[in-house]
Scaffold this motif. Structure first.
Motif, PDB file in Angstrom:
ATOM      1  N   TYR A   1     -41.322  -8.739   1.103  1.00  0.00           N
ATOM      2  CA  TYR A   1     -39.900  -8.966   1.368  1.00  0.00           C
ATOM      3  C   TYR A   1     -39.238  -9.680   0.194  1.00  0.00           C
ATOM      4  CZ  TYR A   1     -35.989 -11.871   2.969  1.00  0.00           C
ATOM      5  OH  TYR A   1     -34.801 -12.534   3.058  1.00  0.00           O
ATOM      6  N   TYR A   2     -39.838 -10.773  -0.291  1.00  0.00           N
ATOM      7  CA  TYR A   2     -39.258 -11.526  -1.396  1.00  0.00           C
ATOM      8  C   TYR A   2     -39.173 -10.671  -2.666  1.00  0.00           C
ATOM      9  CZ  TYR A   2     -39.489 -16.048   1.048  1.00  0.00           C
ATOM     10  OH  TYR A   2     -39.295 -17.088   1.915  1.00  0.00           O
ATOM     11  N   ASN A   3     -40.151  -9.828  -2.864  1.00  0.00           N
ATOM     12  CA  ASN A   3     -40.200  -9.005  -4.068  1.00  0.00           C
ATOM     13  C   ASN A   3     -39.134  -7.913  -4.068  1.00  0.00           C
ATOM     14  OD1 ASN A   3     -41.411  -8.179  -6.593  1.00  0.00           O
ATOM     15  ND2 ASN A   3     -42.310  -6.457  -5.472  1.00  0.00           N
ATOM     16  N   LYS A   4     -38.755  -7.444  -2.865  1.00  0.00           N
ATOM     17  CA  LYS A   4     -37.865  -6.283  -2.771  1.00  0.00           C
ATOM     18  C   LYS A   4     -36.436  -6.615  -2.347  1.00  0.00           C
ATOM     19  CE  LYS A   4     -41.500  -2.927  -1.723  1.00  0.00           C
ATOM     20  NZ  LYS A   4     -42.033  -1.962  -0.719  1.00  0.00           N
ATOM     21  N   ARG A   5     -36.170  -7.863  -1.904  1.00  0.00           N
ATOM     22  CA  ARG A   5     -34.827  -8.140  -1.396  1.00  0.00           C
ATOM     23  C   ARG A   5     -33.795  -8.066  -2.517  1.00  0.00           C
ATOM     24  NH1 ARG A   5     -34.877 -14.541   0.406  1.00  0.00           N
ATOM     25  NH2 ARG A   5     -35.257 -15.445  -1.655  1.00  0.00           N
ATOM     26  N   SER A   6     -32.541  -7.915  -2.131  1.00  0.00           N
ATOM     27  CA  SER A   6     -31.492  -7.584  -3.097  1.00  0.00           C
ATOM     28  C   SER A   6     -31.106  -8.752  -4.001  1.00  0.00           C
ATOM     29  CB  SER A   6     -30.248  -7.075  -2.352  1.00  0.00           C
ATOM     30  OG  SER A   6     -29.798  -8.032  -1.404  1.00  0.00           O
ATOM     31  N   THR A   7     -31.305  -9.993  -3.542  1.00  0.00           N
ATOM     32  CA  THR A   7     -30.977 -11.162  -4.365  1.00  0.00           C
ATOM     33  C   THR A   7     -32.130 -12.160  -4.331  1.00  0.00           C
ATOM     34  OG1 THR A   7     -29.898 -12.300  -2.508  1.00  0.00           O
ATOM     35  CG2 THR A   7     -28.502 -10.916  -3.919  1.00  0.00           C
ATOM     36  N   ASN A   8     -32.177 -13.014  -5.370  1.00  0.00           N
ATOM     37  CA  ASN A   8     -33.150 -14.106  -5.420  1.00  0.00           C
ATOM     38  C   ASN A   8     -34.576 -13.623  -5.169  1.00  0.00           C
ATOM     39  OD1 ASN A   8     -34.025 -16.776  -5.686  1.00  0.00           O
ATOM     40  ND2 ASN A   8     -33.759 -17.216  -3.499  1.00  0.00           N
ATOM     41  N   THR A   9     -34.969 -12.574  -5.868  1.00  0.00           N
ATOM     42  CA  THR A   9     -36.341 -12.078  -5.721  1.00  0.00           C
ATOM     43  C   THR A   9     -37.325 -13.078  -6.319  1.00  0.00           C
ATOM     44  OG1 THR A   9     -36.183 -10.861  -7.805  1.00  0.00           O
ATOM     45  CG2 THR A   9     -35.619  -9.665  -5.782  1.00  0.00           C
ATOM     46  N   ARG A  10     -38.504 -13.126  -5.735  1.00  0.00           N
ATOM     47  CA  ARG A  10     -39.540 -14.002  -6.249  1.00  0.00           C
ATOM     48  C   ARG A  10     -40.883 -13.576  -5.662  1.00  0.00           C
ATOM     49  NH1 ARG A  10     -37.170 -17.738  -2.167  1.00  0.00           N
ATOM     50  NH2 ARG A  10     -38.807 -18.588  -0.814  1.00  0.00           N
ATOM     51  N   ILE A  11     -41.938 -14.159  -6.181  1.00  0.00           N
ATOM     52  CA  ILE A  11     -43.274 -13.917  -5.640  1.00  0.00           C
ATOM     53  C   ILE A  11     -43.679 -15.179  -4.884  1.00  0.00           C
ATOM     54  CG2 ILE A  11     -45.693 -13.456  -6.183  1.00  0.00           C
ATOM     55  CD1 ILE A  11     -44.729 -11.972  -8.675  1.00  0.00           C
ATOM     56  N   ASP A  12     -43.830 -15.040  -3.569  1.00  0.00           N
ATOM     57  CA  ASP A  12     -44.094 -16.222  -2.757  1.00  0.00           C
ATOM     58  C   ASP A  12     -44.681 -15.781  -1.425  1.00  0.00           C
ATOM     59  OD1 ASP A  12     -44.193 -18.894  -2.163  1.00  0.00           O
ATOM     60  OD2 ASP A  12     -42.023 -19.215  -2.155  1.00  0.00           O
ATOM     61  N   THR A  13     -45.365 -16.696  -0.763  1.00  0.00           N
ATOM     62  CA  THR A  13     -45.916 -16.437   0.569  1.00  0.00           C
ATOM     63  C   THR A  13     -45.572 -17.618   1.477  1.00  0.00           C
ATOM     64  OG1 THR A  13     -48.034 -17.533   0.174  1.00  0.00           O
ATOM     65  CG2 THR A  13     -47.870 -15.194  -0.440  1.00  0.00           C
ATOM     66  N   TRP A  14     -45.745 -17.417   2.773  1.00  0.00           N
ATOM     67  CA  TRP A  14     -45.502 -18.500   3.726  1.00  0.00           C
ATOM     68  C   TRP A  14     -46.506 -19.632   3.513  1.00  0.00           C
ATOM     69  CZ3 TRP A  14     -47.833 -20.458   8.408  1.00  0.00           C
ATOM     70  CH2 TRP A  14     -46.981 -21.286   9.162  1.00  0.00           C
ATOM     71  N   THR A  15     -47.770 -19.268   3.275  1.00  0.00           N
ATOM     72  CA  THR A  15     -48.796 -20.279   3.034  1.00  0.00           C
ATOM     73  C   THR A  15     -48.433 -21.154   1.843  1.00  0.00           C
ATOM     74  OG1 THR A  15     -50.583 -18.957   3.998  1.00  0.00           O
ATOM     75  CG2 THR A  15     -51.221 -20.624   2.379  1.00  0.00           C
ATOM     76  N   GLU A  16     -47.998 -20.534   0.761  1.00  0.00           N
ATOM     77  CA  GLU A  16     -47.634 -21.306  -0.435  1.00  0.00           C
ATOM     78  C   GLU A  16     -46.423 -22.207  -0.162  1.00  0.00           C
ATOM     79  OE1 GLU A  16     -49.132 -18.111  -3.848  1.00  0.00           O
ATOM     80  OE2 GLU A  16     -47.159 -17.901  -2.927  1.00  0.00           O
ATOM     81  N   GLN A  17     -45.469 -21.711   0.617  1.00  0.00           N
ATOM     82  CA  GLN A  17     -44.300 -22.521   0.956  1.00  0.00           C
ATOM     83  C   GLN A  17     -44.700 -23.758   1.762  1.00  0.00           C
ATOM     84  OE1 GLN A  17     -40.792 -20.432   2.522  1.00  0.00           O
ATOM     85  NE2 GLN A  17     -41.675 -18.532   1.724  1.00  0.00           N
ATOM     86  N   MET A  18     -45.585 -23.571   2.736  1.00  0.00           N
ATOM     87  CA  MET A  18     -45.992 -24.696   3.572  1.00  0.00           C
ATOM     88  C   MET A  18     -46.784 -25.727   2.775  1.00  0.00           C
ATOM     89  SD  MET A  18     -44.547 -24.140   6.406  1.00  0.00           S
ATOM     90  CE  MET A  18     -43.256 -23.349   5.407  1.00  0.00           C
TER      91      MET A  18
END
Length: 251
Positions: free
Chosen positions: A210-227
């Motif tokens: 989702y983060y890689n393909k969304r139209s704005t503010n793309t990034r490489i990230d996961t929920w685990t990394e966020q937590m």
């Protein structure tokens, strides 16, 4: 499916609003919808403060660091409020005010006020979204909870829990995915960590895509990394002493 469920499942946080203020009628409808939320023992342990003073909005934006705290159709601040109940105890001729105050200052009643406030706020968001408006919760107002308290002149037993920016959306972000229902909904017992890990792993892949393909503010990230990032960086540690200074969550 029905219109209500469609509104719920279409939720996304809006952080960019058109330069158009809400009408008094819209504001009152949103607040009245909030008031119809369930409330523990009919306490209604919250107060909603609408911010129309531009200097106060500017100050709150500086606390938050987010421009949409100022640039929106209307800004609400949701406060947990046990002050009203305490005043009733002070004024009642035959009441044991000391016992009332002791109860109000308990952890149980702090939980009540947080739940009551959150339920009211969710009703407010659903009402706003059903009217074609967008909204964003603002926990960032707790970045300096003492300053917010002073700006709003809050009495003892009242605390600012979060803000809510509402307005006409000037963006249409994609709906952020959620984990599989089995991650959140467990039957009869709490799900074992290993089984949860499987669902979380699947969600990490979904969110990364989702983060890689969304139209704005793309990034490489996961929920685990966020937590891991979130809980590795202690924040807002002044909230506990602030609550105690407001005579809440004491015992």
């Amino acid at each position: 499916m029905n219109e209500t469920i469609d509104t719920i499942l279409s939720h996304r946080s809006i952080r960019k609003f058109k330069d158009e203020k809400l009408t008094k009628e819209q504001i009152h409808t949103i607040v009245q919808s909030a008031q119809q939320a369930s409330t523990s023992s009919f306490v209604m342990a919250y107060t909603i403060i609408g911010i129309t003073d531009e200097s106060k909005k500017q100050a709150l934006m500086e606390v938050s660091g987010q421009p949409y705290v100022k640039n929106n159709g209307h800004l609400f601040v949701f406060c947990g409020d046990l002050h009203r109940a305490n005043v009733l105890g002070e004024r009642a001729k035959n009441a044991d005010h000391a016992s009332i105050t002791e109860t109000i200052e308990s952890t149980e009643q702090f939980i009540v006020t947080v739940i009551d406030t959150a339920l009211a706020a969710q009703n407010a968001v659903l009402a706003a979204e059903s009217m074609g408006l967008g909204a964003c919760f603002l926990g960032s107002l707790r970045n300096d909870i003492n300053k917010v308290n002073d700006l709003l002149n809050l009495p003892k037993h009242v605390v600012p829990l979060f803000g809510l920016a509402v307005g006409y959306p000037d963006q249409q972000p994609e709906i952020k995915p959620r984990p599989a229902i089995e991650t959140i909904y467990h039957e009869n017992n709490y799900l074992e960590d290993e089984k949860q890990a499987q669902f979380i792993g699947e969600f990490d892949k979904k969110l990364k895509d989702y983060y890689n393909k969304r139209s704005t503010n793309t990034r490489i990230d996961t929920w685990t990394e966020q937590m891991i990032r979130k809980y590795s960086n202690p924040q807002r540690l002044d909230v506990t002493p602030f609550l105690h200074s407001k005579q809440l969550n004491k015992r």
